[in-house]
Structure formats: structure tokens, C-alpha cells
Design a protein around this motif. Sequence first.
Motif, PDB file in Angstrom:
ATOM      1  N   GLU A   1     -72.098   2.921  31.545  1.00 31.96           N
ATOM      2  CA  GLU A   1     -70.972   3.522  32.276  1.00 31.96           C
ATOM      3  C   GLU A   1     -69.813   3.841  31.335  1.00 31.96           C
ATOM      4  O   GLU A   1     -69.212   4.910  31.410  1.00 31.96           O
ATOM      5  N   ARG A   2     -69.486   2.920  30.447  1.00 33.21           N
ATOM      6  CA  ARG A   2     -68.379   3.140  29.512  1.00 33.21           C
ATOM      7  C   ARG A   2     -68.709   4.209  28.474  1.00 33.21           C
ATOM      8  O   ARG A   2     -67.840   4.955  28.042  1.00 33.21           O
ATOM      9  N   GLU A   3     -69.974   4.289  28.062  1.00 39.24           N
ATOM     10  CA  GLU A   3     -70.379   5.334  27.121  1.00 39.24           C
ATOM     11  C   GLU A   3     -70.188   6.719  27.740  1.00 39.24           C
ATOM     12  O   GLU A   3     -69.766   7.651  27.059  1.00 39.24           O
ATOM     13  N   LYS A   4     -70.494   6.849  29.028  1.00 37.67           N
ATOM     14  CA  LYS A   4     -70.285   8.130  29.708  1.00 37.67           C
ATOM     15  C   LYS A   4     -68.809   8.504  29.719  1.00 37.67           C
ATOM     16  O   LYS A   4     -68.455   9.662  29.514  1.00 37.67           O
ATOM     17  N   GLY A   5     -67.939   7.526  29.950  1.00 39.65           N
ATOM     18  CA  GLY A   5     -66.504   7.783  29.997  1.00 39.65           C
ATOM     19  C   GLY A   5     -65.899   8.134  28.657  1.00 39.65           C
ATOM     20  O   GLY A   5     -64.877   8.816  28.582  1.00 39.65           O
ATOM     21  N   LEU A   6     -66.522   7.686  27.561  1.00 41.90           N
ATOM     22  CA  LEU A   6     -65.986   7.944  26.226  1.00 41.90           C
ATOM     23  C   LEU A   6     -66.803   8.978  25.448  1.00 41.90           C
ATOM     24  O   LEU A   6     -66.604   9.139  24.246  1.00 41.90           O
ATOM     25  N   SER A   7     -67.685   9.684  26.132  1.00 47.01           N
ATOM     26  CA  SER A   7     -68.555  10.637  25.432  1.00 47.01           C
ATOM     27  C   SER A   7     -67.799  11.839  24.872  1.00 47.01           C
ATOM     28  O   SER A   7     -68.297  12.514  23.970  1.00 47.01           O
ATOM     29  N   GLU A   8     -66.596  12.109  25.372  1.00 48.84           N
ATOM     30  CA  GLU A   8     -65.839  13.266  24.881  1.00 48.84           C
ATOM     31  C   GLU A   8     -65.177  13.007  23.534  1.00 48.84           C
ATOM     32  O   GLU A   8     -64.667  13.936  22.907  1.00 48.84           O
ATOM     33  N   LEU A   9     -65.171  11.753  23.072  1.00 46.94           N
ATOM     34  CA  LEU A   9     -64.577  11.426  21.773  1.00 46.94           C
ATOM     35  C   LEU A   9     -65.671  11.425  20.712  1.00 46.94           C
ATOM     36  O   LEU A   9     -66.467  10.489  20.641  1.00 46.94           O
ATOM     37  N   PRO A  10     -65.740  12.484  19.879  1.00 42.76           N
ATOM     38  CA  PRO A  10     -66.795  12.560  18.861  1.00 42.76           C
ATOM     39  C   PRO A  10     -66.687  11.426  17.845  1.00 42.76           C
ATOM     40  O   PRO A  10     -65.595  11.099  17.386  1.00 42.76           O
ATOM     41  N   THR A  11     -67.824  10.843  17.515  1.00 47.77           N
ATOM     42  CA  THR A  11     -67.899   9.742  16.556  1.00 47.77           C
ATOM     43  C   THR A  11     -69.070  10.014  15.627  1.00 47.77           C
ATOM     44  O   THR A  11     -70.209  10.110  16.081  1.00 47.77           O
ATOM     45  N   VAL A  12     -68.779  10.160  14.323  1.00 50.65           N
ATOM     46  CA  VAL A  12     -69.822  10.504  13.365  1.00 50.65           C
ATOM     47  C   VAL A  12     -69.748   9.612  12.131  1.00 50.65           C
ATOM     48  O   VAL A  12     -68.709   9.037  11.828  1.00 50.65           O
ATOM     49  N   ALA A  13     -70.855   9.533  11.416  1.00 55.38           N
ATOM     50  CA  ALA A  13     -70.930   8.710  10.212  1.00 55.38           C
ATOM     51  C   ALA A  13     -70.521   9.483   8.959  1.00 55.38           C
ATOM     52  O   ALA A  13     -70.436   8.901   7.884  1.00 55.38           O
ATOM     53  N   SER A  14     -70.254  10.765   9.071  1.00 54.57           N
ATOM     54  CA  SER A  14     -69.877  11.583   7.924  1.00 54.57           C
ATOM     55  C   SER A  14     -68.655  11.007   7.220  1.00 54.57           C
ATOM     56  O   SER A  14     -67.721  10.533   7.863  1.00 54.57           O
ATOM     57  N   ARG A  15     -68.661  11.058   5.900  1.00 51.94           N
ATOM     58  CA  ARG A  15     -67.542  10.509   5.130  1.00 51.94           C
ATOM     59  C   ARG A  15     -66.313  11.403   5.151  1.00 51.94           C
ATOM     60  O   ARG A  15     -65.232  10.975   4.770  1.00 51.94           O
ATOM     61  N   PHE A  16     -66.474  12.648   5.570  1.00 52.73           N
ATOM     62  CA  PHE A  16     -65.373  13.601   5.483  1.00 52.73           C
ATOM     63  C   PHE A  16     -64.978  14.107   6.869  1.00 52.73           C
ATOM     64  O   PHE A  16     -65.833  14.336   7.716  1.00 52.73           O
ATOM     65  N   PRO A  17     -63.686  14.304   7.085  1.00 48.60           N
ATOM     66  CA  PRO A  17     -63.237  14.832   8.384  1.00 48.60           C
ATOM     67  C   PRO A  17     -63.645  16.288   8.540  1.00 48.60           C
ATOM     68  O   PRO A  17     -63.980  16.955   7.555  1.00 48.60           O
ATOM     69  N   PRO A  18     -63.611  16.803   9.771  1.00 52.08           N
ATOM     70  CA  PRO A  18     -63.947  18.219   9.944  1.00 52.08           C
ATOM     71  C   PRO A  18     -62.931  19.094   9.227  1.00 52.08           C
ATOM     72  O   PRO A  18     -61.735  18.775   9.219  1.00 52.08           O
ATOM     73  N   PRO A  19     -63.370  20.172   8.603  1.00 50.28           N
ATOM     74  CA  PRO A  19     -62.442  21.017   7.845  1.00 50.28           C
ATOM     75  C   PRO A  19     -61.494  21.790   8.767  1.00 50.28           C
ATOM     76  O   PRO A  19     -61.804  22.069   9.920  1.00 50.28           O
ATOM     77  N   GLY A  20     -60.324  22.090   8.239  1.00 53.35           N
ATOM     78  CA  GLY A  20     -59.399  22.964   8.945  1.00 53.35           C
ATOM     79  C   GLY A  20     -58.457  22.283   9.910  1.00 53.35           C
ATOM     80  O   GLY A  20     -57.637  22.932  10.536  1.00 53.35           O
ATOM     81  N   LYS A  21     -58.525  20.980  10.051  1.00 52.69           N
ATOM     82  CA  LYS A  21     -57.619  20.300  10.961  1.00 52.69           C
ATOM     83  C   LYS A  21     -56.637  19.451  10.160  1.00 52.69           C
ATOM     84  O   LYS A  21     -57.038  18.687   9.299  1.00 52.69           O
ATOM     85  N   ARG A  22     -55.372  19.583  10.479  1.00 54.77           N
ATOM     86  CA  ARG A  22     -54.339  18.772   9.828  1.00 54.77           C
ATOM     87  C   ARG A  22     -53.957  17.664  10.803  1.00 54.77           C
ATOM     88  O   ARG A  22     -53.169  17.851  11.717  1.00 54.77           O
ATOM     89  N   LEU A  23     -54.563  16.497  10.606  1.00 56.52           N
ATOM     90  CA  LEU A  23     -54.333  15.387  11.510  1.00 56.52           C
ATOM     91  C   LEU A  23     -54.029  14.117  10.720  1.00 56.52           C
ATOM     92  O   LEU A  23     -54.479  13.955   9.592  1.00 56.52           O
ATOM     93  N   ASP A  24     -53.275  13.215  11.333  1.00 54.20           N
ATOM     94  CA  ASP A  24     -53.039  11.905  10.734  1.00 54.20           C
ATOM     95  C   ASP A  24     -54.303  11.073  10.854  1.00 54.20           C
ATOM     96  O   ASP A  24     -55.120  11.282  11.750  1.00 54.20           O
ATOM     97  N   GLN A  25     -54.446  10.111   9.940  1.00 58.28           N
ATOM     98  CA  GLN A  25     -55.623   9.254   9.942  1.00 58.28           C
ATOM     99  C   GLN A  25     -55.217   7.801  10.136  1.00 58.28           C
ATOM    100  O   GLN A  25     -54.169   7.372   9.674  1.00 58.28           O
ATOM    101  N   CYS A  26     -56.087   7.058  10.811  1.00 57.02           N
ATOM    102  CA  CYS A  26     -55.810   5.653  11.076  1.00 57.02           C
ATOM    103  C   CYS A  26     -57.134   4.906  11.194  1.00 57.02           C
ATOM    104  O   CYS A  26     -58.100   5.417  11.769  1.00 57.02           O
ATOM    105  N   LEU A  27     -57.192   3.686  10.659  1.00 59.25           N
ATOM    106  CA  LEU A  27     -58.382   2.851  10.770  1.00 59.25           C
ATOM    107  C   LEU A  27     -58.472   2.274  12.183  1.00 59.25           C
ATOM    108  O   LEU A  27     -57.485   1.771  12.721  1.00 59.25           O
ATOM    109  N   VAL A  28     -59.655   2.358  12.800  1.00 59.75           N
ATOM    110  CA  VAL A  28     -59.903   1.750  14.106  1.00 59.75           C
ATOM    111  C   VAL A  28     -61.118   0.835  13.987  1.00 59.75           C
ATOM    112  O   VAL A  28     -62.031   1.104  13.213  1.00 59.75           O
ATOM    113  N   THR A  29     -61.091  -0.249  14.751  1.00 59.95           N
ATOM    114  CA  THR A  29     -62.170  -1.238  14.689  1.00 59.95           C
ATOM    115  C   THR A  29     -62.564  -1.700  16.078  1.00 59.95           C
ATOM    116  O   THR A  29     -61.791  -1.593  17.027  1.00 59.95           O
TER     117      THR A  29
END
Length: 151
Positions: free
Chosen positions: A31-59
Motif C-alpha cells: 500500500e505504501r509503495e503505491k502511494g510513493l510510486s511517483e517519487l523516482p528512485t534510482v541507483a545511478s550515481r549521477f542526477p538527471p541532466p538539465g535540472k538545477r536542484l539542491d541535494q540532500c542525503l536521505v536515509t
Amino acid sequence: MVELIVFLVLMTLGYLVGQFAEKRHYKSIIEREKGLSELPTVASRFPPPGKRLDQCLVTGSTVISVDYFKRFIASLRNLFGGRVTSYETLLDRARRESLLRMKEQAKTMGAEYIFNVKYETASISKGSKNTIGSVEVLAYGTALLRPQDRS
């Protein structure tokens, strides 16, 4: 004879209660996975190109204990060899729960994307004869946040 019957009744009861708790936890995770499916989560080491966003560690961290029935089945499996499916479900639940907790933290911060996601797994307590007692899974990654207005 009475001791064997008591042992079998307790094992059966432990199995049924453990299965009920595990199914309830999986239902909550789905149920919780369905609710959070809109937040992309990837293992790639690099952020998507072309976006100027702040970064923060989450755990997100989870500790799950092994029930007696799973420990018993795992010890039987050690005698004969093969996959220890009782521990596989334990680790699957812990990984998914940790990822969900990380995503929930990122969502409260207003994150749009999480990249460089990693997992750390540790056995944090030992049972009798050095068997696994509890397992901890830590999920961590870098959340991309909209830049704060600093005016």
C-alpha cells in the motif's frame, strides 16, 4: 510424548502467528509503495541532466527480528543445503521497508528525485550458536530538492 505434543503445538502456533504478521507487513508495504510510486528512485550515481536542484542525503533504516520458526527452518536447511527462503523474505521485507522510509523522509523534504541509492545490511544481534537474531537494513541516497528561495 507430552513434551513432543507441546513442542509441535508451539511450533504450529509460532508458524501461524509469524505468517499472519508477515502477510500484514507485506500488505502495508504494498500500500505504501503505491502511494510513493511517483517519487523516482534510482541507483545511478549521477542526477538527471538539465535540472538545477539542491541535494540532500536521505536515509531509511529498519530492524527486523527472526522468529523462532524461521530460525528452526533455517537450521534444518543448513543440514541439507539449498536456499534459505525463510531468511530471504526477512531481508526482502527489511529492504523494502527501509526504501519506503527513505522515500517518506525525502517526500517530507519536498524531493523530486532520489539517485545514488545504496543499501547496507548487518546482522545486529546473534542468537544462540551464532545464528542470526535480528537484521538491520539501511537505505540511503541523494534527494534532489527544489532550490530554496534565499531572498
